[in-house]
Design a protein around this motif. Structure first.
Motif, PDB file in Angstrom:
ATOM      1  N   ARG A  51      29.307   0.795  -7.113  1.00 56.50           N
ATOM      2  CA  ARG A  51      29.868   2.030  -7.065  1.00 56.50           C
ATOM      3  C   ARG A  51      30.941   2.197  -7.308  1.00 56.50           C
ATOM      4  O   ARG A  51      31.406   1.077  -6.321  1.00 56.50           O
ATOM      5  CB  ARG A  51      28.758   2.816  -7.095  1.00 56.50           C
ATOM      6  CG  ARG A  51      27.570   3.151  -6.906  1.00 56.50           C
ATOM      7  CD  ARG A  51      27.220   4.124  -7.698  1.00 56.50           C
ATOM      8  NE  ARG A  51      27.994   5.043  -8.179  1.00 56.50           N
ATOM      9  CZ  ARG A  51      27.599   6.735  -7.114  1.00 56.50           C
ATOM     10  NH1 ARG A  51      26.041   6.401  -7.006  1.00 56.50           N
ATOM     11  NH2 ARG A  51      28.087   7.260  -7.650  1.00 56.50           N
ATOM     12  N   TRP A  52      32.052   2.838  -7.705  1.00 59.03           N
ATOM     13  CA  TRP A  52      33.660   2.862  -8.332  1.00 59.03           C
ATOM     14  C   TRP A  52      34.111   3.920  -6.772  1.00 59.03           C
ATOM     15  O   TRP A  52      34.768   4.033  -6.042  1.00 59.03           O
ATOM     16  CB  TRP A  52      33.925   3.587  -9.759  1.00 59.03           C
ATOM     17  CG  TRP A  52      35.188   2.727  -9.347  1.00 59.03           C
ATOM     18  CD1 TRP A  52      36.487   3.256 -10.107  1.00 59.03           C
ATOM     19  CD2 TRP A  52      35.670   1.350  -9.459  1.00 59.03           C
ATOM     20  NE1 TRP A  52      37.668   2.490  -9.714  1.00 59.03           N
ATOM     21  CE2 TRP A  52      37.229   1.775  -9.995  1.00 59.03           C
ATOM     22  CE3 TRP A  52      34.690   0.028  -9.878  1.00 59.03           C
ATOM     23  CZ2 TRP A  52      38.019   0.360  -9.821  1.00 59.03           C
ATOM     24  CZ3 TRP A  52      35.421  -1.395  -9.931  1.00 59.03           C
ATOM     25  CH2 TRP A  52      37.131  -0.824 -10.243  1.00 59.03           C
ATOM     26  N   SER A  53      32.609   4.657  -6.028  1.00 59.88           N
ATOM     27  CA  SER A  53      33.213   5.383  -5.127  1.00 59.88           C
ATOM     28  C   SER A  53      32.413   5.040  -3.919  1.00 59.88           C
ATOM     29  O   SER A  53      30.716   5.240  -4.599  1.00 59.88           O
ATOM     30  CB  SER A  53      33.443   7.122  -5.711  1.00 59.88           C
ATOM     31  OG  SER A  53      32.022   7.359  -5.806  1.00 59.88           O
ATOM     32  N   GLY A  54      33.029   4.758  -2.286  1.00 58.78           N
ATOM     33  CA  GLY A  54      31.198   4.761  -1.966  1.00 58.78           C
ATOM     34  C   GLY A  54      31.388   3.315  -1.963  1.00 58.78           C
ATOM     35  O   GLY A  54      32.252   2.691  -2.407  1.00 58.78           O
ATOM     36  N   SER A  55      29.914   2.823  -1.640  1.00 62.69           N
ATOM     37  CA  SER A  55      30.411   1.196  -1.230  1.00 62.69           C
ATOM     38  C   SER A  55      29.104   1.004  -1.278  1.00 62.69           C
ATOM     39  O   SER A  55      28.568  -0.255  -0.920  1.00 62.69           O
ATOM     40  CB  SER A  55      30.237   0.905   0.785  1.00 62.69           C
ATOM     41  OG  SER A  55      29.157   1.778   1.357  1.00 62.69           O
ATOM     42  N   SER A  56      28.353   1.508  -2.072  1.00 64.01           N
ATOM     43  CA  SER A  56      26.627   0.815  -2.975  1.00 64.01           C
ATOM     44  C   SER A  56      26.964  -0.237  -3.947  1.00 64.01           C
ATOM     45  O   SER A  56      27.308  -0.223  -4.863  1.00 64.01           O
ATOM     46  CB  SER A  56      26.200   2.536  -3.392  1.00 64.01           C
ATOM     47  OG  SER A  56      24.948   1.402  -3.884  1.00 64.01           O
ATOM     48  N   THR A  57      26.500  -1.014  -3.420  1.00 63.60           N
ATOM     49  CA  THR A  57      25.537  -2.351  -4.560  1.00 63.60           C
ATOM     50  C   THR A  57      24.592  -2.725  -4.253  1.00 63.60           C
ATOM     51  O   THR A  57      23.553  -1.951  -4.126  1.00 63.60           O
ATOM     52  CB  THR A  57      26.533  -3.398  -4.026  1.00 63.60           C
ATOM     53  OG1 THR A  57      26.015  -3.737  -2.329  1.00 63.60           O
ATOM     54  CG2 THR A  57      28.052  -2.649  -3.241  1.00 63.60           C
ATOM     55  N   ASP A  58      24.388  -3.071  -5.017  1.00 63.57           N
ATOM     56  CA  ASP A  58      23.191  -3.573  -6.199  1.00 63.57           C
ATOM     57  C   ASP A  58      23.349  -5.581  -6.155  1.00 63.57           C
ATOM     58  O   ASP A  58      24.038  -5.387  -6.675  1.00 63.57           O
ATOM     59  CB  ASP A  58      22.254  -2.781  -6.975  1.00 63.57           C
ATOM     60  CG  ASP A  58      20.633  -3.169  -7.371  1.00 63.57           C
ATOM     61  OD1 ASP A  58      20.040  -2.884  -8.237  1.00 63.57           O
ATOM     62  OD2 ASP A  58      20.138  -3.403  -6.296  1.00 63.57           O
TER      63      ASP A  58
END
Length: 119
Positions: A51-58
């Motif tokens: 995600r471009w904001s925050g730190s969410s990755t997958d």
């Protein structure tokens, strides 16, 4: 928006590569930037997303623990650090981005960068 992927190459099994995807063009504020790959004779598959904001990755299951996706917002660039590479990681890697949440759809694609892992 143009996406320029780079960093591919030939590496031995167990080695590492870092792919980059730089975005240029009009004001860039994506929802996410993702990496995909297509191996010879296979369908394109998802590799990682951030995600471009925050730190969410997958990550794809095969990449968990070996691949790390991270970004530099100031440079409009996303990176894919790939460690412990395996021959089955051989593929053309593509970056893609979307401006909002969409299932399976992307606004822009990069041109791809070849990753070849020798055994």
């Amino acid at each position: 928006v143009q996406l320029q992927a780079s960093g591919g190459g030939l590496v031995q099994a167990g080695g590492s590569l870092r792919l980059s995807c730089a975005a240029s063009g009009r004001t860039f504020s994506p929802y996410s930037m993702d990496w995909f790959r297509r191996a010879p004779g296979k369908e394109r598959e998802f590799v990682a997303a951030i995600r471009w904001s925050g730190s969410s990755t997958d990550y794809t299951d095969s990449g968990k623990g070996r691949f790390t996706i991270f970004r530099d917002n100031a440079k409009n660039t996303v990176y894919l650090q790939m460690n412990s590479l395996k021959p089955e990681d051989t593929a053309v890697y593509y970056c893609a981005t979307k401006s909002r949440f969409m299932v399976g759809k992307y606004d822009y694609w990069g041109q791809g960068t070849q990753v070849t892992v020798s055994s």
